[in-house]
Design an enzyme around this catalytic site. Structure first.
Site, mmCIF file in Angstrom:
data_model
loop_
_atom_site.group_PDB
_atom_site.id
_atom_site.type_symbol
_atom_site.label_atom_id
_atom_site.label_comp_id
_atom_site.label_asym_id
_atom_site.label_seq_id
_atom_site.Cartn_x
_atom_site.Cartn_y
_atom_site.Cartn_z
ATOM 1 N N CYS A 57 1.038 -1.371 -0.060
ATOM 2 C CA CYS A 57 0.096 0.079 0.092
ATOM 3 C C CYS A 57 0.883 1.076 -0.087
ATOM 4 O O CYS A 57 1.497 1.491 -0.983
ATOM 5 C CB CYS A 57 -0.902 0.059 1.268
ATOM 6 S SG CYS A 57 -2.299 0.929 0.879
ATOM 7 N N HIS A 87 -3.884 -5.123 -0.127
ATOM 8 C CA HIS A 87 -3.455 -5.785 1.373
ATOM 9 C C HIS A 87 -3.347 -7.207 1.410
ATOM 10 O O HIS A 87 -4.679 -7.909 1.205
ATOM 11 C CB HIS A 87 -4.421 -5.434 2.497
ATOM 12 C CG HIS A 87 -4.328 -3.714 2.584
ATOM 13 N ND1 HIS A 87 -3.349 -3.520 3.702
ATOM 14 C CD2 HIS A 87 -4.490 -2.673 1.869
ATOM 15 C CE1 HIS A 87 -3.353 -2.365 3.729
ATOM 16 N NE2 HIS A 87 -3.945 -1.707 2.726
ATOM 17 N N GLU A 109 -2.600 -9.377 3.459
ATOM 18 C CA GLU A 109 -3.120 -9.770 4.804
ATOM 19 C C GLU A 109 -4.506 -9.759 4.924
ATOM 20 O O GLU A 109 -4.988 -10.276 5.996
ATOM 21 C CB GLU A 109 -2.385 -8.916 6.068
ATOM 22 C CG GLU A 109 -3.084 -7.600 6.309
ATOM 23 C CD GLU A 109 -2.558 -6.472 5.302
ATOM 24 O OE1 GLU A 109 -3.099 -5.473 5.455
ATOM 25 O OE2 GLU A 109 -2.100 -6.749 4.382
#
Length: 361
Positions: free
Chosen positions: A246, A331, A333
């Site tokens: 990001c 992202h 995660e």
């Protein structure tokens, strides 16, 4: 109790108040995720923003102790169609109203969030204020137009001092520009030895920690407002394998000579399709960003585009042509969102292992 959401373009929404009674200003953005409101409200990348959730039912599974992405939320407000007074989930400890009162965050419900989202999509992100029903809209609008929001969000959300998260695996220096806990969890699951450092860390300080790899985290705001991070990255490219997510992706691009620009209304949600160019594989990803790396600026750099967004063609991934370094705009995660791209953490650790074996660095 009634409350207003007032936009700088003159639009006024009257709705129901929940959370804190404090008046707050912020950039009004929208998120299209259908679940994960707790992770969204605690994501540091939303620092000082007023977040609109397009999914209409919010708070129905309450607030629990486990799903936070940071200890202290930094958002300036929540806008929802309907919030739940009586959540139903065995893990729930607070209602969203109770939690927002604790953390001094104002919320507004009962407004037409679809109309608000269409306004943002048409005009771009707008300044807004959540204020009392008695506030004079003309005075608030003038104040919004005259207000320049601070640009030091990364400095606010980043850790002030380094701290370890010990493990027996590769040592990873994780630079905190507004790190979501999900990133730390992924490295902990892989038994990495983590040292989390502030956004202002220098290349010399990073190298003194003798890391096997560096992780550049997500974070809020304009990447050009963090020049010290760009200089740090320039000092480590080619010396240590690294991975950016990001804001870390945008900083990597700037350090390599590319450019970034602000998007009209950004990408925020957990349903964004991204294509990997080398394989044609499509992942559904979680995203939260206002800025993007411009395609034209990549041409005269040592960077190669690896991923693109299928919705609008923007850059979603980069890698260095010679150094062991890559980044993604989305992202992997998740938290909230799909975990299609979770394997990027393993790809990063494989890169570290290859470099160790080959003695490249």
């Amino acid at each position: 109790m009634k409350r207003q959401l007032i936009l700088e373009d003159g639009t006024v929404f009257l709705g129901e108040a929940f959370g804190s009674d404090e008046e707050k200003f912020g950039e009004v953005v929208f998120n299209t995720g259908m679940t994960g409101y707790q992770e969204i409200l605690s994501d540091p990348s939303y620092c000082w923003q007023i977040v609109t959730l397009t999914y209409p039912l919010i708070g129905n599974y309450g607030i629990n102790r486990d799903d936070f992405e940071t200890i202290t939320p930094f958002i300036n407000g929540f806008v929802v169609k309907e919030y739940c007074d009586y959540p139903s989930n065995w893990r729930s400890e607070y209602t969203i109203d109770e939690y927002f009162k604790m953390k001094n965050i104002p919320g507004i419900a009962g407004i037409d969030t679809r109309k608000l989202t269409r306004i943002i999509r048409m005009h771009g992100t707008l300044k807004g204020a959540i204020c009392s029903a008695d506030a004079n809209p003309e005075e608030v609008i003038k104040k919004l137009k005259d207000t320049e929001f601070p640009r030091n969000q990364v400095q606010v959300v980043s850790t002030k001092t380094p701290y370890p998260s010990p493990g027996r695996g590769p040592r990873i220096v994780l630079v905190d520009y507004g790190m979501k806990h999900g990133i730390l969890r992924e490295f902990n699951k892989r038994n990495c030895d983590i040292i989390v450092v502030p956004h202002s860390v220098t290349a010399k300080e990073v190298l003194q920690l003798k890391p096997d790899g560096i992780m550049l985290s997500n974070g809020p705001g304009d990447p050009k407002d963090v020049p010290e991070a760009i200089e740090m990255i320039k000092g480590i490219i080619g010396k240590i394998p690294f991975f950016g997510i990001c804001l870390g992706h945008q900083l990597f691009a700037l350090a390599c000579g590319a450019d970034t620009e602000k998007m009209k209304f950004g990408h925020r949600g957990s349903n964004h399709p991204v294509k990997e160019l080398s394989t044609g594989k499509v992942d559904i990803t979680s995203q939260n960003h206002s800025y993007t790396v411009t395609v034209e600026s990549i041409k005269n750099t040592e960077l190669e585009i690896t991923h693109v967004a299928l919705n609008d063609g923007t850059i979603e991934g980069l890698k260095h042509k010679h150094a062991p370094a890559f980044s993604v705009q989305y992202h992997p995660e998740a938290s909230p969102g799909p975990e299609d791209a979770n394997g990027l953490f393993d790809q990063f650790l494989d890169m570290i292992e290859v470099n160790k074996k080959e003695g490249v660095l």
